[in-house]
Design an enzyme around this catalytic site. Structure first.
Site, PDB file in Angstrom:
ATOM      1  CB  SER A   1    -112.290  16.079 -27.277  1.00  0.00           C
ATOM      2  OG  SER A   1    -110.985  16.533 -27.316  1.00  0.00           O
TER       3      SER A   1
ATOM      4  CG  ASN B   1    -115.430  16.696 -24.487  1.00  0.00           C
ATOM      5  OD1 ASN B   1    -115.380  16.117 -23.392  1.00  0.00           O
ATOM      6  ND2 ASN B   1    -114.687  16.344 -25.512  1.00  0.00           N
TER       7      ASN B   1
ATOM      8  CD  GLU C   1    -120.135  12.690 -27.914  1.00  0.00           C
ATOM      9  OE1 GLU C   1    -121.047  13.485 -27.679  1.00  0.00           O
ATOM     10  OE2 GLU C   1    -118.938  12.963 -27.691  1.00  0.00           O
TER      11      GLU C   1
ATOM     12  CG  HIS D   1    -115.344  12.103 -28.835  1.00  0.00           C
ATOM     13  ND1 HIS D   1    -116.135  12.760 -27.932  1.00  0.00           N
ATOM     14  CD2 HIS D   1    -114.083  12.214 -28.351  1.00  0.00           C
ATOM     15  CE1 HIS D   1    -115.387  13.237 -26.958  1.00  0.00           C
ATOM     16  NE2 HIS D   1    -114.146  12.919 -27.190  1.00  0.00           N
TER      17      HIS D   1
END
Ligand code: 3HC
Length: 384
Positions: A118, A190, A151, A139
């Protein structure tokens, strides 16, 4: 290059979901973890999830037939014929590097190696292999069987072929890939999530609002599926603290001093996985929507202001467009609409004023980005 077999390393929250999604996309799957306890629990969770889909008619194939495509093992030997491997082990950089070293030695030379990290930089992981150009970030979002976003994060070494194969694979898994142009710690998702957590945390610690009031505004005014603290519990407060540290320590984001998350982490109250975090849950690993007040004094523009500032930074640095940030938040976090669109609707001037106000209280991370300043002064938005 035709992918027939997918390897998944790590059978935890993300790994088991990624294995399920891969099997549902008709690939053969090998899942590796260090103990049969983890593997058996992953197996149970996959079956439970497949049953839910099957009972609702969302998949036609019987769960037991899907399961026939998944093998579980404590030995990396099953990776010898894998074409694409996705690593989903805990966010410990030395551990990830060890896993990639092992995979590099054991998988065929044509295999692509992806990390579901992450926040750890992909290049740092790629550097331990002799195939840096075949290493990429892929991701997924929790829960992987439900969340549409993937992602796609190339490092400075990743080849175009690897990027294209990964995007193609994500589409075959019925996911929506969003590709970052440049690798950035925490990626898009994130970094934005961190900024939402930081503002939520700041509001509570500075006495502006309670945890429940912050979450009420998130759910009832912004119409998010979960409150910010609720989502943090859902993701896991160990994961949350970890991505917070990685992003801030990378030197690419000014920190917001706030201790609540760290205190929960130290008390081992990690959220849903331990049954207690900011809220209490029926049992460890059992999520139940939390009860929140209907009304709240928390201003939605204030709550998203720092995240919007971060979005502006990502746009300005050529990492993604406003449209891609919105796709990340809609498909990765089930937002009813994009963050940047929300900002436009709530008023950039309004967002800007909150940033200026909080910045004036000594929180340097809130210094308005020059793009926001420009938009606020010319009464424009991220979209025309
Ligand atoms: N498998 C199959 N079905 C599942 C499932 C699973 N693992 N999890 C949930 N579902 C289904 C349920 O059966 C239910 O189906 P139904 O509507 O047909 O009855 C539906 O999904 C909704 O689930 P629930 O009724 O249990 O609960 P909610 O309505 O609260 O929805 C949620 C749960 C989909 C998780 C929703 O709250 C949500 O979208 N939350 C936001 C999640 C999010 O933001 N994730 C990203 C986190 S960040 C991240 O992962 C990145 C990392 O790097 C930190």
């Amino acid at each position: 290059m035709t992918i027939k077999k997918i390897g998944v390393v790590g059978a935890g929250t993300m790994g088991h979901g990624i294995a399920e999604v891969s099997a549902l996309a008709n690939y053969k799957v090998s899942v590796v973890d260090i103990s049969w306890d983890f593997l058996n629990s992953a197996k149970e969770r996959i079956i439970e999830s497949l049953n839910r889909f099957y009972e609702k008619g969302q998949i036609k194939e019987r769960p037991e037939d899907v399961m026939k495509r998944i093998e579980f093992s404590t030995s990396y030997d099953v990776m010898r014929d894998a074409d694409f491997v996705i690593e989903a082990v805990p966010e410990i950089i030395e551990l990830k590097r060890k896993v990639f070293e092992t995979l590099d030695n054991i998988t065929p030379s044509h295999a692509f190696l992806a990390s579901n990290t992450s926040s750890i930089p992909i290049s740092t992981i790629a550097e331990v292999t002799k195939r840096k150009e075949k290493v990429i970030g892929m991701h997924f979002f929790n829960p992987p069987p439900i969340m549409k976003l993937v992602e796609v994060v190339p490092s400075k070494y990743t080849s175009d072929e690897t990027i294209n194969v990964t995007i193609d694979l994500a589409k075959k898994m019925n996911k929506i890939p969003v590709r970052l142009k440049v690798e950035v710690p925490g990626f898009v998702s994130n970094r934005i999530f961190l900024r939402l957590m930081q503002e939520a945390c700041r509001e509570v610690e500075s006495g502006e609002a309670s945890i429940e009031e912050v979450d009420s505004t998130a759910r009832n005014k912004l119409k998010l599926p979960m409150g910010i603290f609720e989502l943090s519990d859902y993701v896991g407060l160990d994961v949350a603290v970890d991505l917070w540290n990685v992003i801030v320590n990378s030197g690419t984001a000014e920190d917001v001093k706030c201790e609540m998350y760290k205190r929960k982490f130290e008390a081992k109250e990690l959220g849903v996985k331990t049954g207690k975090g900011f809220y209490n849950y029926p049992a460890a690993g059992k999520y139940k929507k939390v009860d929140l007040p209907i009304t709240s004094k928390v201003d939605p523009a204030r709550l998203i202001s720092l995240a919007v500032n971060e979005g502006a930074w990502l746009i300005q640095n050529g990492i993604v467009s406003a449209k891609d940030i919105d796709r990340v938040m809609i498909y990765g976090f089930n937002f009813p609409k994009g963050l940047m669109q929300m900002a436009d609707e709530l008023g950039i001037k309004n967002i800007y004023n909150h940033l200026v106000d909080i910045y004036s209280k000594g929180y340097r991370a809130y210094r308005p980005n020059s793009l926001i300043e420009e938009l606020a002064k010319s009464s424009r938005g991220f979209y025309d």
